[in-house]
Design an enzyme around this catalytic site. Structure first.
Site, PDB file in Angstrom:
ATOM      1  N   LYS A 189       0.846  -1.193   0.000  1.00 25.59           N
ATOM      2  CA  LYS A 189       0.000   0.000   0.000  1.00 25.59           C
ATOM      3  C   LYS A 189       0.889   1.254   0.000  1.00 25.59           C
ATOM      4  O   LYS A 189       2.094   1.167   0.270  1.00 25.59           O
ATOM      5  CB  LYS A 189      -0.914  -0.048   1.227  1.00 25.59           C
ATOM      6  N   TYR A 216     -12.242  -4.188  -3.084  1.00 26.51           N
ATOM      7  CA  TYR A 216     -12.707  -4.588  -1.752  1.00 26.51           C
ATOM      8  C   TYR A 216     -14.107  -5.201  -1.758  1.00 26.51           C
ATOM      9  O   TYR A 216     -14.493  -5.853  -0.792  1.00 26.51           O
ATOM     10  CB  TYR A 216     -12.606  -3.421  -0.769  1.00 26.51           C
ATOM     11  N   ARG A 240      -0.668 -14.676   4.255  1.00 27.69           N
ATOM     12  CA  ARG A 240      -1.465 -14.051   5.337  1.00 27.69           C
ATOM     13  C   ARG A 240      -0.743 -14.185   6.674  1.00 27.69           C
ATOM     14  O   ARG A 240      -0.759 -13.280   7.495  1.00 27.69           O
ATOM     15  CB  ARG A 240      -2.857 -14.712   5.439  1.00 27.69           C
ATOM     16  N   GLU A 295      -9.063 -11.384  -7.305  1.00 33.89           N
ATOM     17  CA  GLU A 295      -8.197 -10.203  -7.216  1.00 33.89           C
ATOM     18  C   GLU A 295      -7.129 -10.208  -8.309  1.00 33.89           C
ATOM     19  O   GLU A 295      -6.843  -9.176  -8.918  1.00 33.89           O
ATOM     20  CB  GLU A 295      -7.555 -10.130  -5.821  1.00 33.89           C
ATOM     21  N   THR A 353      -5.042  -7.757  10.685  1.00 27.96           N
ATOM     22  CA  THR A 353      -5.350  -6.445  10.094  1.00 27.96           C
ATOM     23  C   THR A 353      -4.911  -5.257  10.952  1.00 27.96           C
ATOM     24  O   THR A 353      -4.397  -4.276  10.434  1.00 27.96           O
ATOM     25  CB  THR A 353      -6.878  -6.360   9.855  1.00 27.96           C
ATOM     26  N   ASN A 388      -1.624  -0.267   7.410  1.00 30.97           N
ATOM     27  CA  ASN A 388      -1.008  -1.558   7.727  1.00 30.97           C
ATOM     28  C   ASN A 388      -0.150  -2.108   6.596  1.00 30.97           C
ATOM     29  O   ASN A 388       0.056  -3.310   6.486  1.00 30.97           O
ATOM     30  CB  ASN A 388      -2.088  -2.553   8.179  1.00 30.97           C
ATOM     31  N   HIS A 445      -1.641  -5.352   1.504  1.00 31.34           N
ATOM     32  CA  HIS A 445      -2.857  -6.138   1.328  1.00 31.34           C
ATOM     33  C   HIS A 445      -2.456  -7.539   0.891  1.00 31.34           C
ATOM     34  O   HIS A 445      -1.527  -7.690   0.095  1.00 31.34           O
ATOM     35  CB  HIS A 445      -3.760  -5.535   0.244  1.00 31.34           C
TER      36      HIS A 445
HETATM   37  P1  ADP Z   1      -7.201  -7.318   5.623  1.00 34.15           P
HETATM   38  O1  ADP Z   1      -6.452  -6.251   4.850  1.00 34.15           O
HETATM   39  O2  ADP Z   1      -6.398  -7.789   6.804  1.00 34.15           O
HETATM   40  O3  ADP Z   1      -7.718  -8.438   4.776  1.00 34.15           O
HETATM   41  P2  ADP Z   1      -9.944  -6.280   5.736  1.00 34.15           P
HETATM   42  O4  ADP Z   1     -10.168  -6.929   4.414  1.00 34.15           O
HETATM   43  O5  ADP Z   1     -10.897  -6.566   6.836  1.00 34.15           O
HETATM   44  O6  ADP Z   1      -8.457  -6.578   6.291  1.00 34.15           O
HETATM   45  O7  ADP Z   1      -9.928  -4.701   5.551  1.00 34.15           O
HETATM   46  C1  ADP Z   1      -9.300  -4.100   4.451  1.00 34.15           C
HETATM   47  C2  ADP Z   1      -8.486  -2.899   4.891  1.00 34.15           C
HETATM   48  O8  ADP Z   1      -9.382  -1.905   5.389  1.00 34.15           O
HETATM   49  C3  ADP Z   1      -7.526  -3.154   6.037  1.00 34.15           C
HETATM   50  O9  ADP Z   1      -6.298  -3.717   5.641  1.00 34.15           O
HETATM   51  C4  ADP Z   1      -7.358  -1.779   6.614  1.00 34.15           C
HETATM   52  O10 ADP Z   1      -6.437  -0.983   5.861  1.00 34.15           O
HETATM   53  C5  ADP Z   1      -8.764  -1.191   6.450  1.00 34.15           C
HETATM   54  N1  ADP Z   1      -9.591  -1.379   7.656  1.00 34.15           N
HETATM   55  C6  ADP Z   1     -10.244  -2.502   8.025  1.00 34.15           C
HETATM   56  N2  ADP Z   1     -10.927  -2.315   9.171  1.00 34.15           N
HETATM   57  C7  ADP Z   1     -10.696  -1.036   9.544  1.00 34.15           C
HETATM   58  C8  ADP Z   1     -11.126  -0.209  10.648  1.00 34.15           C
HETATM   59  N3  ADP Z   1     -11.922  -0.689  11.593  1.00 34.15           N
HETATM   60  N4  ADP Z   1     -10.700   1.055  10.719  1.00 34.15           N
HETATM   61  C9  ADP Z   1      -9.890   1.551   9.779  1.00 34.15           C
HETATM   62  N5  ADP Z   1      -9.456   0.845   8.694  1.00 34.15           N
HETATM   63  C10 ADP Z   1      -9.845  -0.426   8.588  1.00 34.15           C
HETATM   64 MG    MG Z   2      -9.236  -8.458   3.336  1.00 33.44          MG
END
Ligand code: ADP
Ligand code: MG
Length: 202
Positions: free
Chosen positions: A15, A55, A120, A171, A126, A157, A160
């Protein structure tokens, strides 16, 4: 015929914060050193439409991500900002659009046995506050939902990674054309996957 497990592919994107923090080499090296093979890579600036498509490829993502966020608050004894998971995700998605379009993103496809689950594991959970030590998110960033929600932004974070094999397929299709994915052999695959190790001793 089913594909051999060593052919499993996963989609990974560094990212904009990962690129800004100078962590491209560090992040890539973690996938390389576990034995995965880089089969596609490009640096791009995406638009909001691409972020939303990415997403929402999984129709359950809105619900799951909202529930995960609520659980994250509750597990720390905190009150979630909203009760409705979908209302939470609506805000998360808008913030994600700003985050993911703020700078270049490095899109990649990694291949190897259990590529989805291994990546992962290396990436970590996350929310960086509770991502495992040793994971990319655990080692290189210190953000939390409490901070990002208070400031009305995405949790930063760094990376992705696809959450399942089905998600990975969708994806990869969204981000890459078939001809951008390179089919080639890594010498290290022999020691990782071959049944016989003949020919090592001379
Ligand atoms: P991951 O990236 O671990 O698969 P998700 O698919 O649940 O996580 O969410 C996508 C992205 O959205 C996360 O990596 C993060 O950047 C953002 N995100 C998710 N939940 C939150 C939250 N509660 N507050 C702020 N950003 C969030
Ligand atoms: Mg995800």
């Amino acid at each position: 015929m089913n594909k051999h497990p060593k052919k499993e592919q996963t989609f990974v994107a560094i990212k904009p914060d990962g690129i800004e923090r100078g962590l491209v080499g560090e992040i890539i090296s973690r996938f390389e050193r576990v034995g995965l093979k880089l089969v596609a890579m490009k640096m791009i600036v995406v638009d909001e439409h691409q972020v939303e498509k990415h997403y929402t490829l999984d129709p359950e993502w809105r619900r799951i991500t909202g529930e995960k966020t609520i659980a994250g608050y509750l597990s720390k004894g905190l009150k979630p900002p909203l009760e409705d998971p979908l209302a939470i995700t609506a805000i998360i998605l808008e913030n994600l659009k700003k985050y993911m379009t703020s700078g270049p993103v490095l899109a990649m496809v990694w291949e190897g046995a259990h590529a989805v689950a291994i990546v992962r594991k290396l990436v970590g959970g996350t929310e960086p506050l509770v991502s495992d030590v040793g994971s990319i998110r655990g080692d290189f960033v210190l953000d939390s939902y409490t901070m990002s929600d208070a400031d009305g932004r995405s949790v930063r974070n760094l990376v992705h990674a696809s959450g399942s094999v089905a998600e990975a397929e969708k994806e990869i299709n969204l981000w890459f054309k078939a001809e951008e994915i390179i089919n080639y052999r890594l010498v290290a695959e022999e020691i990782l996957y071959d049944v016989n190790l003949d020919g090592i001793l001379e």
